[in-house]
Write a protein that holds these residues in place. Structure first.
Motif, short mmCIF file in Angstrom:
data_model
loop_
_atom_site.label_atom_id
_atom_site.label_comp_id
_atom_site.label_asym_id
_atom_site.label_seq_id
_atom_site.Cartn_x
_atom_site.Cartn_y
_atom_site.Cartn_z
N PRO A 100 0.80 -1.23 0.00
CA PRO A 100 0.00 0.00 0.00
C PRO A 100 0.83 1.27 0.00
O PRO A 100 1.89 1.35 0.61
CB PRO A 100 -0.81 -0.13 1.30
CG PRO A 100 -0.91 -1.60 1.55
CD PRO A 100 0.41 -2.14 1.09
N ASP A 101 0.31 2.27 -0.69
CA ASP A 101 0.83 3.64 -0.63
C ASP A 101 -0.38 4.55 -0.43
O ASP A 101 -0.96 4.53 0.66
CB ASP A 101 1.62 3.96 -1.90
CG ASP A 101 2.51 5.20 -1.72
OD1 ASP A 101 2.76 5.62 -0.58
OD2 ASP A 101 2.98 5.75 -2.73
N LEU A 102 -0.82 5.27 -1.43
CA LEU A 102 -2.05 6.06 -1.26
C LEU A 102 -3.26 5.14 -1.08
O LEU A 102 -4.21 5.49 -0.39
CB LEU A 102 -2.27 6.98 -2.46
CG LEU A 102 -1.25 8.11 -2.64
CD1 LEU A 102 -1.57 8.90 -3.90
CD2 LEU A 102 -1.23 9.02 -1.41
N ALA A 103 -3.23 3.99 -1.72
CA ALA A 103 -4.28 2.99 -1.51
C ALA A 103 -3.90 2.12 -0.32
O ALA A 103 -2.80 1.58 -0.27
CB ALA A 103 -4.46 2.13 -2.76
N PRO A 121 -8.18 7.57 4.04
CA PRO A 121 -9.03 8.75 4.27
C PRO A 121 -8.21 9.95 4.73
O PRO A 121 -7.14 9.82 5.32
CB PRO A 121 -9.98 8.28 5.37
CG PRO A 121 -9.20 7.23 6.12
CD PRO A 121 -8.35 6.54 5.08
N GLY A 122 -8.73 11.15 4.42
CA GLY A 122 -8.17 12.38 4.99
C GLY A 122 -6.91 12.91 4.35
O GLY A 122 -6.29 13.84 4.87
N LEU A 123 -6.51 12.36 3.21
CA LEU A 123 -5.27 12.83 2.58
C LEU A 123 -5.55 13.98 1.63
O LEU A 123 -6.62 14.09 1.03
CB LEU A 123 -4.62 11.68 1.79
CG LEU A 123 -4.22 10.43 2.57
CD1 LEU A 123 -3.51 9.45 1.64
CD2 LEU A 123 -3.33 10.78 3.75
N THR A 124 -4.55 14.86 1.50
CA THR A 124 -4.65 15.98 0.57
C THR A 124 -3.35 16.12 -0.22
O THR A 124 -2.28 15.69 0.22
CB THR A 124 -4.92 17.31 1.29
OG1 THR A 124 -3.85 17.58 2.20
CG2 THR A 124 -6.23 17.27 2.06
N PHE A 125 -3.46 16.73 -1.39
CA PHE A 125 -2.29 17.14 -2.14
C PHE A 125 -1.72 18.40 -1.50
O PHE A 125 -2.38 19.04 -0.65
CB PHE A 125 -2.66 17.39 -3.60
CG PHE A 125 -3.09 16.15 -4.34
CD1 PHE A 125 -2.15 15.28 -4.86
CD2 PHE A 125 -4.44 15.86 -4.52
CE1 PHE A 125 -2.54 14.13 -5.55
CE2 PHE A 125 -4.85 14.73 -5.20
CZ PHE A 125 -3.89 13.85 -5.71
N VAL A 207 2.86 19.39 -8.04
CA VAL A 207 1.96 19.34 -6.89
C VAL A 207 1.52 17.89 -6.70
O VAL A 207 0.75 17.35 -7.50
CB VAL A 207 0.73 20.25 -7.08
CG1 VAL A 207 -0.18 20.18 -5.85
CG2 VAL A 207 1.14 21.68 -7.36
N GLY A 208 2.00 17.25 -5.64
CA GLY A 208 1.66 15.86 -5.38
C GLY A 208 1.26 15.65 -3.95
O GLY A 208 0.97 16.60 -3.21
N ALA A 209 1.27 14.38 -3.53
CA ALA A 209 0.93 14.00 -2.15
C ALA A 209 2.03 13.13 -1.59
O ALA A 209 1.79 12.27 -0.76
CB ALA A 209 -0.41 13.29 -2.11
N GLY A 210 3.27 13.34 -2.06
CA GLY A 210 4.40 12.54 -1.64
C GLY A 210 5.04 13.04 -0.37
O GLY A 210 4.52 13.94 0.31
N PRO A 229 4.22 17.61 5.91
CA PRO A 229 3.62 17.13 7.15
C PRO A 229 2.32 16.37 6.94
O PRO A 229 1.87 15.66 7.84
CB PRO A 229 3.38 18.43 7.94
CG PRO A 229 3.25 19.49 6.90
CD PRO A 229 4.18 19.08 5.79
N ASP A 230 1.72 16.50 5.75
CA ASP A 230 0.45 15.84 5.47
C ASP A 230 0.62 14.53 4.72
O ASP A 230 -0.37 13.88 4.37
CB ASP A 230 -0.45 16.78 4.65
CG ASP A 230 -0.81 18.05 5.41
OD1 ASP A 230 -1.03 17.95 6.64
OD2 ASP A 230 -0.85 19.13 4.80
N TYR A 231 1.86 14.13 4.47
CA TYR A 231 2.10 12.84 3.83
C TYR A 231 1.59 11.73 4.74
O TYR A 231 1.72 11.79 5.96
CB TYR A 231 3.61 12.67 3.58
CG TYR A 231 4.02 11.36 3.00
CD1 TYR A 231 3.48 10.88 1.80
CD2 TYR A 231 4.99 10.58 3.62
CE1 TYR A 231 3.87 9.67 1.26
CE2 TYR A 231 5.41 9.36 3.08
CZ TYR A 231 4.84 8.91 1.91
OH TYR A 231 5.23 7.71 1.38
#
Length: 525
Positions: A100-103, A121-125, A207-210, A229-231
């Motif tokens: 798993p990563d984002l999934a 749940p709750g993730l953002t770019f 712009v990613g979510a890494g 901090p949101d990774y």
């Protein structure tokens, strides 16, 4: 025993037991990994801390991305750098398995032609947009349709994606159990759909979510990043800042590491000894690199099978290893390392070095020494080309090396007759095979040609679950079918070599990937 082709509903990896193919991968990749701790004193002036006192990774990269849009930079070694910014649905662990990563999990339907990814749940770019199934749908559709996409050929099994909140339901054009491995860091790094609506801007303002967020980017030269901090796994990212720069002349990289200008860099095999003597850690990251000679059988003289076979027998793979890899590489006649689940032992050494036989075949084809004259088109000076030139000259084929910095355009348009190519492979073995041997494969200079039986063999691989008892046998049969190609002659493999200061802890041994999870920078020299 043959496993079922339409198994029951299959859970994601959190619920699965270890698989036989995974154990085979682990055995191969552990033997392929070399970790050398240099003797002597540690590098001086390491400078691990940033001005704020945090841990800073200072990475000199020979593969600094020309593009930061992951759809455009979907191939080559640059995906490692883009993974600083972008996360994917899955990623690859030390066994080469999709995890798993984002999934957070996934499952197939009973038939195997639909897979649902359940996002965390709750993730953002980094621009505040939600990481949801709509973002996955947008990423897939853009990779398939954007005019300059490098990924559309990798996604032919995907028909459409339905977005249902945090559930991305992927409808497939065929049964394909390779999808979780395919949609990892290499093929589908996911950008914010809002940012991706303007691909030209995204290309230099990612712009990613890494694990990291870009603060400043100087195209082609340098990028400054800070920890995100949101990774989703931020608690296990212990690096505060990254300074990624385009590596200068290779001869200065080791001195830059020694003096603390950098603390991490990719290096060539020829630099490894100097790096060890400088007190640096030199290590090999296991991977799927393979170099080859590309032939276009749609053009003379390679439209004659005897000429193709003559080239096969004229190649001495050991010379490539001895002269180019400084003890770190190995001869290969296929695109996978020995012991890896897709490596086919039955195909090993099918065309051994035999220059006398090569000469006989050319004579049987009606060619006297010097009759065949070829241009070997390459993008830059490359000692491989000189070895090929010398080995073919020894059997009576004259090769003129021609450098064209825009080599990629005629290569991918299949206009060249003869060239060299090196690949880093894919996380999905089936995708590696189709890239090399498929009728639309980007690495198949002879498109639309494909070896007889290859299409059916790969289709069987896709229909076979990765944990099926016959998966390894089925996959090796597809490799064997692909290696009947007349369009490629594999020569040698050279691993991913890196040097780092001792202040940086060991990296996870994930094949082909650089994973910064859990890595620390001590601040000591």
């Amino acid at each position: 025993m043959t496993g079922p082709l339409t198994p029951r509903r299959r859970p994601g990896p959190a619920q699965r037991t270890p698989r036989v193919p995974g154990r085979l991968r682990a055995a191969a990749l552990s033997t392929a990994l070399v970790c050398v701790l240099a003797p002597g004193l540690s590098a001086c002036g390491d400078g691990a801390g940033a001005a704020t006192g945090g841990a800073t990774l200072k990475w000199a990269s020979s593969y600094f991305p020309a593009h930061w849009d992951p759809v455009v930079s979907g191939s080559g070694a640059q995906f490692r750098e883009l993974a600083l910014v972008y996360a994917s649905l899955t990623r690859t662990d030390e066994n080469g398995e999709a995890v798993p990563d984002l999934a957070r999990s996934w499952e197939y339907n009973d038939k195997g032609d639909e897979i649902t990814f359940h996002l965390r749940p709750g993730l953002t770019f980094s621009d505040g947009e939600p990481v949801d199934a709509a973002a996955v749908k947008a990423a897939v559709e853009r990779a398939q349709k954007q005019q300059n996409s490098a990924l559309f050929g990798d996604l032919t099994s995907i028909g459409s994606v339905d977005a249902e909140g945090l559930d991305a339901v992927v409808h497939l054009t065929q049964v394909d159990y390779q999808i979780p491995q395919l949609l990892g860091q290499r093929v589908l790094q996911i950008a914010s759909p809002k940012a991706a609506a303007h691909p030209e801007k995204l290309d230099q303002d990612p712009v990613g979510a890494g694990p990291f967020v870009v603060e400043r980017l100087i195209p082609g030269t340098k990028v400054l990043l800070r920890k995100n901090p949101d990774y989703w796994d931020a608690k296990n990212i212990h690096i505060d800042d990254v300074e990624l720069v385009s590596a200068p002349d290779a001869s200065t990289v080791v001195s830059g590491l020694q003096t603390g200008v950098y603390n991490f860099a990719d290096i060539k095999p020829s630099q490894a000894d100097a790096a060890k003597k400088a007190g640096l850690d030199v290590f090999v990251q296991p991977g799927f690199n393979a170099s080859n000679i590309s032939l276009n059988i749609n053009k003379p003289p390679f439209d004659d099978d005897k000429v193709v076979d003559a080239v096969r027998y004229a190649i001495d793979r050991k010379e490539f290893v001895d002269k180019l890899t400084f003890g770190y590489g190995e001869a290969t006649d296929q695109p996978f390392p020995k012991g890896y689940v897709a490596y086919d032992p039955r195909s090993e050494n099918t065309y051994p070095y035999d220059p006398a036989k090569a000469k006989r075949l050319l004579a049987e084809a009606g060619h006297r020494p010097g009759d065949i004259k070829l241009d070997l088109v390459i993008p830059a000076e490359d000692p491989q080309a000189e070895i090929v030139q010398s080995q073919l000259a020894a059997v009576g084929i004259t090769v003129t090396i021609r450098i064209d910095k825009n080599w990629a355009t005629p290569f991918f348009a299949k206009d060249l007759t003869f060239s060299l190519y090196g690949t880093t492979g894919r996380d999905s073995a089936a995708q590696t095979l189709t890239a090399h041997f498929g009728p639309d494969g980007p690495l198949n200079l002879s498109s639309p040609y494909e070896p007889a039986g290859f299409e059916a063999a790969v289709a069987k691989v896709r229909r076979t679950p990765l944990d099926a008892p016959d998966y390894a046998e089925t996959l090796q049969a597809a490799t064997r079918a692909g290696l009947r190609t007349k369009a490629l002659v594999f020569t040698y493999s050279s691993p991913n070599l890196f040097a780092k200061s001792r202040s940086i802890s060991d990296l996870p041994k994930n094949p082909a990937h650089l994973d910064w999870t859990g890595v620390t920078i001590s601040g000591r020299g």
